[in-house]
Enzyme design. Structure first.
Site, mmCIF file in Angstrom:
data_model
loop_
_atom_site.group_PDB
_atom_site.id
_atom_site.type_symbol
_atom_site.label_atom_id
_atom_site.label_comp_id
_atom_site.label_asym_id
_atom_site.label_seq_id
_atom_site.Cartn_x
_atom_site.Cartn_y
_atom_site.Cartn_z
ATOM 1 N N HIS A 18 -8.296 -9.138 -8.963
ATOM 2 C CA HIS A 18 -7.771 -8.603 -9.886
ATOM 3 C C HIS A 18 -6.689 -9.543 -10.149
ATOM 4 O O HIS A 18 -5.874 -9.988 -9.767
ATOM 5 C CB HIS A 18 -7.947 -7.558 -10.111
ATOM 6 C CG HIS A 18 -7.068 -6.259 -9.278
ATOM 7 N ND1 HIS A 18 -5.596 -6.485 -8.899
ATOM 8 C CD2 HIS A 18 -7.115 -5.818 -8.014
ATOM 9 C CE1 HIS A 18 -5.155 -6.148 -8.599
ATOM 10 N NE2 HIS A 18 -5.791 -5.427 -7.652
ATOM 11 N N HIS A 21 -3.573 -9.354 -7.659
ATOM 12 C CA HIS A 21 -3.847 -10.355 -6.484
ATOM 13 C C HIS A 21 -3.085 -11.593 -7.207
ATOM 14 O O HIS A 21 -3.036 -12.674 -6.782
ATOM 15 C CB HIS A 21 -5.233 -10.421 -5.964
ATOM 16 C CG HIS A 21 -5.620 -9.329 -6.154
ATOM 17 N ND1 HIS A 21 -6.700 -8.686 -6.128
ATOM 18 C CD2 HIS A 21 -5.770 -8.249 -4.976
ATOM 19 C CE1 HIS A 21 -7.384 -7.340 -5.214
ATOM 20 N NE2 HIS A 21 -5.304 -6.917 -4.687
ATOM 21 N N CYS A 126 -2.642 7.284 7.060
ATOM 22 C CA CYS A 126 -3.368 6.714 5.669
ATOM 23 C C CYS A 126 -4.158 5.749 6.369
ATOM 24 O O CYS A 126 -3.768 5.098 6.339
ATOM 25 C CB CYS A 126 -2.649 6.809 4.780
ATOM 26 S SG CYS A 126 -3.535 5.539 3.217
ATOM 27 N N CYS A 129 -3.506 2.590 3.626
ATOM 28 C CA CYS A 129 -2.691 1.718 3.948
ATOM 29 C C CYS A 129 -2.588 1.225 5.091
ATOM 30 O O CYS A 129 -2.012 -0.099 5.510
ATOM 31 C CB CYS A 129 -1.043 2.335 3.760
ATOM 32 S SG CYS A 129 -0.800 2.658 2.499
ATOM 33 N N CYS A 144 -0.566 10.831 1.429
ATOM 34 C CA CYS A 144 0.093 9.883 1.311
ATOM 35 C C CYS A 144 0.562 8.999 -0.011
ATOM 36 O O CYS A 144 0.854 8.749 -1.253
ATOM 37 C CB CYS A 144 -1.430 8.215 1.218
ATOM 38 S SG CYS A 144 -0.502 6.643 1.239
ATOM 39 N N HIS A 147 -1.312 5.999 -1.882
ATOM 40 C CA HIS A 147 -2.416 5.886 -3.220
ATOM 41 C C HIS A 147 -2.443 7.115 -3.673
ATOM 42 O O HIS A 147 -3.575 7.921 -4.545
ATOM 43 C CB HIS A 147 -3.316 6.285 -1.607
ATOM 44 C CG HIS A 147 -3.312 4.564 -1.235
ATOM 45 N ND1 HIS A 147 -2.194 4.070 -0.592
ATOM 46 C CD2 HIS A 147 -3.816 3.407 -1.755
ATOM 47 C CE1 HIS A 147 -2.428 2.421 -0.218
ATOM 48 N NE2 HIS A 147 -3.801 2.314 -1.269
ATOM 49 N N LYS A 300 -0.690 1.361 -10.573
ATOM 50 C CA LYS A 300 -0.451 0.302 -10.781
ATOM 51 C C LYS A 300 -1.635 -0.040 -10.531
ATOM 52 O O LYS A 300 -3.039 0.392 -10.674
ATOM 53 C CB LYS A 300 -0.356 0.661 -9.310
ATOM 54 C CG LYS A 300 -0.438 -0.637 -8.347
ATOM 55 C CD LYS A 300 -0.440 -0.574 -7.051
ATOM 56 C CE LYS A 300 -0.415 -2.078 -5.631
ATOM 57 N NZ LYS A 300 -1.024 -1.358 -4.746
ATOM 58 N N LYS A 303 -7.740 -1.484 -7.258
ATOM 59 C CA LYS A 303 -9.108 -0.544 -7.605
ATOM 60 C C LYS A 303 -9.182 1.239 -7.553
ATOM 61 O O LYS A 303 -10.300 1.768 -8.449
ATOM 62 C CB LYS A 303 -10.091 -1.227 -6.540
ATOM 63 C CG LYS A 303 -11.474 -1.000 -6.356
ATOM 64 C CD LYS A 303 -11.936 -2.204 -7.270
ATOM 65 C CE LYS A 303 -13.999 -1.518 -7.364
ATOM 66 N NZ LYS A 303 -14.629 -2.342 -8.491
HETATM 67 N N1 MSP Z 1 -3.747 -7.338 3.292
HETATM 68 C C1 MSP Z 1 -2.545 -6.938 2.584
HETATM 69 C C2 MSP Z 1 -1.312 -8.200 2.896
HETATM 70 C C3 MSP Z 1 -1.295 -8.557 3.684
HETATM 71 S S1 MSP Z 1 0.131 -10.097 4.304
HETATM 72 C C4 MSP Z 1 0.520 -9.661 5.990
HETATM 73 C C5 MSP Z 1 -3.235 -7.062 1.541
HETATM 74 N N2 MSP Z 1 -3.250 -7.028 0.513
HETATM 75 S S2 MSP Z 1 -4.200 -6.733 -1.331
HETATM 76 O O1 MSP Z 1 -5.224 -7.921 -1.221
HETATM 77 O O2 MSP Z 1 -3.674 -5.121 -0.931
HETATM 78 O O3 MSP Z 1 -2.597 -6.936 -2.137
HETATM 79 C C6 MSP Z 1 -2.130 -8.463 -1.591
HETATM 80 C C7 MSP Z 1 -1.170 -8.555 -3.108
HETATM 81 O O4 MSP Z 1 -2.142 -8.008 -4.127
HETATM 82 C C8 MSP Z 1 -0.173 -7.571 -2.664
HETATM 83 O O5 MSP Z 1 1.211 -8.098 -2.419
HETATM 84 C C9 MSP Z 1 0.087 -6.484 -3.073
HETATM 85 O O6 MSP Z 1 1.595 -5.953 -3.807
HETATM 86 C C10 MSP Z 1 -0.665 -7.639 -4.604
HETATM 87 N N3 MSP Z 1 -1.366 -6.508 -5.797
HETATM 88 C C11 MSP Z 1 -1.864 -5.886 -5.918
HETATM 89 N N4 MSP Z 1 -2.356 -4.723 -7.244
HETATM 90 C C12 MSP Z 1 -1.142 -5.579 -7.819
HETATM 91 C C13 MSP Z 1 -0.704 -4.971 -9.045
HETATM 92 N N5 MSP Z 1 -1.426 -4.512 -9.669
HETATM 93 N N6 MSP Z 1 0.373 -5.790 -9.319
HETATM 94 C C14 MSP Z 1 0.780 -6.552 -8.653
HETATM 95 N N7 MSP Z 1 0.319 -7.254 -7.380
HETATM 96 C C15 MSP Z 1 -0.156 -6.334 -6.784
HETATM 97 O O7 MSP Z 1 -1.792 -5.815 0.895
#
Ligand code: MSP
Length: 643
Positions: A18, A21, A126, A129, A144, A147, A300, A303
């Site tokens: 999304h 990411h 959690c 997390c 948590c 979340h 934030k 999903k």
């Molecule tokens: N798998 C772990 C990261 C491991 S790194 C050794 C993880 N994955 S994630 O898919 O949940 O998130 C990946 C990145 O996307 C994180 O840096 C997270 O902060 C970022 N984002 C997810 N949602 C976000 C927003 N709404 N806004 C900005 N970035 C956010 O965490």
């Protein structure tokens, strides 16, 4: 010139990408492109985090193996990255052998340092997390802090890492290297967390099977964060016979190593990861850069909250560069920002269609109309050349500090100066009075065209395709710029200029927003966030929702969408078309003949231009809320009321 290594977080494979990411990835790509532009030997890593309980559960719920789920999501990530021109040099998957060997090598070094021991592990866990929390970090209901969902008390024998031993060395490192965590406010957060004391950390799990077997501890897998964080060095060949990249980009004392992450995973990167590295006797990253969150409705985007914005539709309609630009211009790097369709369209029209697009097309049109191509003379004494030096310095200083919004402001100020120059020199008047062979006309337009090319080179880390198109417009090859393109004098003289379509055709914002009949948010049914008790509804309110069984009679992908399927469903008394965001989890052919539950009295909505008359219900599994269809036994006739 210093070796520069930059990484994104590796993404969980139980969710499709999304905006949040994509943001991390686009930021990292911009940093990598900037360093390549300035001549640094650069390496950019991204990838996927594929182990752990959440992925195991999501796969089980979909009736597929975890690796099949991962393969499917990884290919969606990679498709999208191609679309966005993400210039990663490598893509690591934690299920690859090279990663496993590297993790084993790190664990062996940590064990050799005497930092592992086995003990009973109890605590509040959690699952989203995949982390334990202390009582202090939870609220009265033991929810948590990230979340807002319930944690559970877990107890098992685990391998522990002596994290407590590293509290003092970490504090020394933070004090000596204030650049280790940026922005500064995040460093303060980390320092106070470590100051409060560190407990040893459980680094094995025996209740999870989908992971890397813990060396010398049968029945345990490596804790998913120790596994995941190691990717930054395993991708460079750490632990393999060919560690040349590791030596160049990680061990090299001259090198710079930057992890770009979201603020939610700061503790893992700024406390656990450097502690693992200290224990293993390996160098630490130079900087962990924690950016803020994209918010929607003050929450934030995620999903689990159910407010995600997928990039597909915006990219389809406005092109990847428009979204790249918006994400980098709108968010002050490090702080949170609000996503809205209106803000996107406002920036698109004002900054891209007007300021950038019109400046480029105006200068190009003047050249074409006057000379049928580029001017015949280079101009080395003019206001644009004088404006470029401070503009370049401001842009560069901002880029070095990852202040992307500021860097773009500096470029837009320069574009305004080019425009101002053209308006004040009135080349159309010179042409009329002195003719098209006027040296003054050639010099004025060559200065303006040079300015546009310099702006295009500096814009290339943000909007690479746009930058290439601008080069082409002025008779240069559509290429990746190099440092030389930031210098005056690149305009080819007397060169034909091909006609080009507008870079960013103006969008009718009103029509676009009303035409969407809804929002860009994902309309996949997802679980609402944990509702406080007083949010309960009456039976009358519930009865307003008409739930019915239905049979899926046909299913196909919605063109150009990674996520949506167009379904034809039989509701007993009528046939309906519904669109469901389940394409990542279900192949269309798997669905035909399946009995499901639908909301039958939902107002129609359009998703990617396809009308949906109702909603197919699915459970949202895991933090990512991966949809799993609510099944109905085959002998229940379609059209039966669900109550
Ligand atoms: N798998 C772990 C990261 C491991 S790194 C050794 C993880 N994955 S994630 O898919 O949940 O998130 C990946 C990145 O996307 C994180 O840096 C997270 O902060 C970022 N984002 C997810 N949602 C976000 C927003 N709404 N806004 C900005 N970035 C956010 O965490």
């Amino acid at each position: 010139m210093q070796p520069f290594y930059v990484t994104t977080p590796i993404y969980y494979v139980n969710d499709l990408p999304h905006i949040g990411h994509i943001y991390s990835t686009v930021v990292t790509d911009t940093i990598a492109r900037y360093h390549r532009l300035t001549g640094d030997p650069t390496r950019f890593l991204t990838g996927t985090d594929e182990h752990g309980q959440n992925i195991e559960k999501a796969a089980a719920a979909q009736g597929v193996t975890p690796i099949a789920l991962a393969d499917r999501v990884v290919s969606r990530y990679q498709d999208l990255y191609r679309r966005f021109e993400i210039s990663n040099d490598d893509f690591i998957r934690t299920t690859q052998q090279r990663h496993r060997h590297g993790v084993e090598a790190i664990v062996a070094r940590i064990a050799a340092a005497g930092d592992l021991y086995v003990a009973k592990h109890e605590g509040w866990y959690c699952a989203s997390c995949e982390a334990f929390y202390t009582e202090k970090e939870l609220d009265a209901e033991k929810r948590c802090p990230v979340h807002g969902t319930a944690t559970v008390w877990e107890s098992e024998d685990n391998v522990f890492f002596r994290l407590s031993k590293y509290a003092a060395p970490l504090r020394t490192h933070y004090a000596k290297h204030p650049e280790f965590v940026r922005p500064e406010s995040r460093l303060a957060e980390v320092v106070s967390f470590v100051k409060a004391g560190l407990n040893d950390l459980s680094v094995s799990r025996s209740k999870v099977t989908w992971g890397i077997p813990f060396p010398n501890h049968p029945g345990h897998v490596v804790y998913v964060w120790l596994d995941a964080l190691s990717n930054y060095v395993t991708a460079l060949g750490f632990g393999s016979p060919d560690a040349a990249l590791y030596r160049e980009f990680w061990e090299n004392p001259e090198g710079c190593r930057v992890h770009v992450i979201g603020k939610d995973i700061l503790r893992f990167h700024a406390v656990y990861w450097p502690a693992f590295l200290l224990s293993a006797g390996l160098p630490l990253p130079t900087t962990v850069w924690a950016h803020g969150w994209w918010l929607r409705d003050e929450k934030k985007i995620s999903k689990s909250v159910g407010n995600v914005v997928r990039p597909d539709e915006l990219v389809e309609r406005f092109g990847p560069d428009a979204l790249r630009y918006f994400l980098l211009r709108e968010m002050t790097f490090g702080l949170d920002a609000r996503f809205s369709d209106e803000a996107f369209l406002a920036r698109y029209n004002a900054d891209l269609a007007n300021d950038l697009g019109n400046t480029v097309s105006r200068v190009a049109a003047l050249c074409r109309q006057s000379f049928g191509g580029t001017p015949n003379e280079l101009c080395t004494d003019n206001d644009i050349l004088r404006a470029w030096s401070p503009a370049r310095a401001d842009w560069q200083a901002a880029m070095e500090e990852c202040a992307f919004s500021r860097a773009l402001e500096a470029l837009w100020k320069f574009l305004a100066q080019i425009n101002g120059f053209v308006v004040s020199r009135e080349p159309w008047k010179i042409r009329k009075e002195e003719g098209t062979s006027s040296p003054r006309l050639h010099r004025v337009l060559s200065a303006a065209a040079e300015g546009v090319l310099l702006a295009a080179a500096a814009l290339s880390p943000f909007a690479p395709a746009t930058s290439r198109k601008i080069f082409e417009t002025f008779g240069l090859p559509a290429k990746e710029p190099s440092g030389a393109d930031l210098e005056w004098g690149r305009l080819p003289l007397e060169t034909p200029m091909p006609d080009q379509p507008a870079l960013f055709p103006r969008a009718d914002a009103g029509a676009y927003l009303s035409g969407k009949e809804g929002t860009m948010s994902d309309q996949t049914p997802v679980a609402p966030p944990a509702a406080p008790a007083d949010d309960r509804i009456s039976i009358e309110e519930f009865q307003k929702v008409k739930l019915s069984t239905a049979k899926i009679t046909a299913a196909e992908r919605v063109p150009k969408s990674n996520r949506l399927l167009r379904l034809q469903v039989d509701l007993g008394s009528e046939q309906r078309q519904m669109v469901a965001g389940i394409a990542a989890q279900y192949e269309p052919e798997q669905l035909v003949g399946r009995n499901v539950v639908v909301v039958a009295n939902l107002k129609p909505a359009k998703l990617m231009g396809v009308e949906s008359n109702g909603m197919v219900l699915a459970a949202a599994v895991g933090e990512a809320g991966a949809p799993v269809l609510v099944d109905v036994p085959a002998d229940v006739p379609p059209g039966s009321k669900v109550k």
